[in-house]
Design an enzyme around this catalytic site. Sequence first.
Site, PDB file in Angstrom:
ATOM      1  CB  SER A  38      -0.936   0.018   1.221  1.00 24.53           C
ATOM      2  OG  SER A  38      -0.206   0.261   2.404  1.00 24.53           O
ATOM      3  CE  LYS A  43      -5.635   4.899   5.656  1.00 22.23           C
ATOM      4  NZ  LYS A  43      -6.566   4.777   4.503  1.00 22.23           N
ATOM      5  CG  LEU A 127     -11.747  -7.324  -3.166  1.00 18.29           C
ATOM      6  CD1 LEU A 127     -10.656  -8.355  -3.425  1.00 18.29           C
ATOM      7  CD2 LEU A 127     -11.461  -6.582  -1.867  1.00 18.29           C
ATOM      8  CE  LYS A 131     -21.586   2.906  -4.234  1.00 20.85           C
ATOM      9  NZ  LYS A 131     -21.862   1.721  -3.395  1.00 20.85           N
ATOM     10  NE  ARG A 254     -23.023  11.121  -0.700  1.00 21.68           N
ATOM     11  CZ  ARG A 254     -22.055  10.529  -0.010  1.00 21.68           C
ATOM     12  NH1 ARG A 254     -21.159  11.249   0.646  1.00 21.68           N
ATOM     13  NH2 ARG A 254     -21.964   9.209   0.020  1.00 21.68           N
TER      14      ARG A 254
END
Length: 336
Positions: A38, A43, A127, A131, A254
């Site tokens: 990442s 994090k 993944l 949507k 939105r």
Amino acid sequence: MLRDKTILITGGTGSLGKALTKHIFENFSSIKKVIIFSRDEQKQFQMAQEFPDKLYPQIRFFIGDVRDEQRLIRAFQGVDIVIHAAAMKHVHLAEYNPDECIKTNIGGAQNVINAALQTNVSNVVALSTDKACAPINLYGATKLTSDKLFVAANNIKGSKPIKFSVVRYGNVMGSNGSVIPFFIKKKIEGVLPITDTSMTRFNISLQGGVEMVMHAIKHSWGGEIFIPKIPSYKVIDVATAIAPNCKHEIIGIRPGEKIHEEMITASDSFNTYDLGKYYTILPSIPNFNIDDYLVAFGANKVNEGFCYNSGTNSEWESVESLRKLIKEHVDNSFQY
């Protein structure tokens, strides 16, 4: 299944990445290595506190961005399985920063594919999101493109023994940016903002998402889009479950939002099969024999015109079941 395997998770410091890491260490003690890839060093630092070296000697942390193909190639050295979870996923931020979303979600997906094909990776699971099905926002459009890239990658692998597949599911309960933790924080104000009283969403737990990924790793033949059979909820029921005494302020949807989400469209039905616990959308031209696939998994073709929509789903969460799930999966101290 994972004995002596090395797994790399892009976007591994996210909610699902951490849940996957925990699941792997709890259930596959013979794992060789888990690499968290990442771009956020803070994090990674925080996750390293949750998985200290002394207790998890097989874990590694690798700073990098999926936009950087050469960095991915280096990270993929010696890796057997890649779980691609890195994405720019906030709908409204993608609408405002479209070029950044495209670079990560589409360019990053292609970079993962290229890096996997240039190394000895044998299995890639990407993944996706509800949507991506009949998208009306940029985030969904980029994830649909990503899905298409991973499915098509099976056609360009040549003689390499590598499989690319996709898992597509709905809102992950309690994940970063989801509505449940948002409502829990907002309830102290006495008013919860509701986009639309009829809005619905699919619901899946983090563990459900983890199980889907593990299913794809174990059972994929290459090119499938796996979809879980999961319940829906009404967003207004989530608000009632969390804060029954709060007022509701209707603020309207939105930019880029839908009232209901889909995971399978009527057009998808021609290539969709029922696997029991999951559905799968197979490629139009798979690189395997479909009859063999159907026999291997006891799969049945869905009816033409079948669609899987959160508003017309046959399974629903109630206010009471939502409260139970929130306490179980999101916040043990939850009280309403």
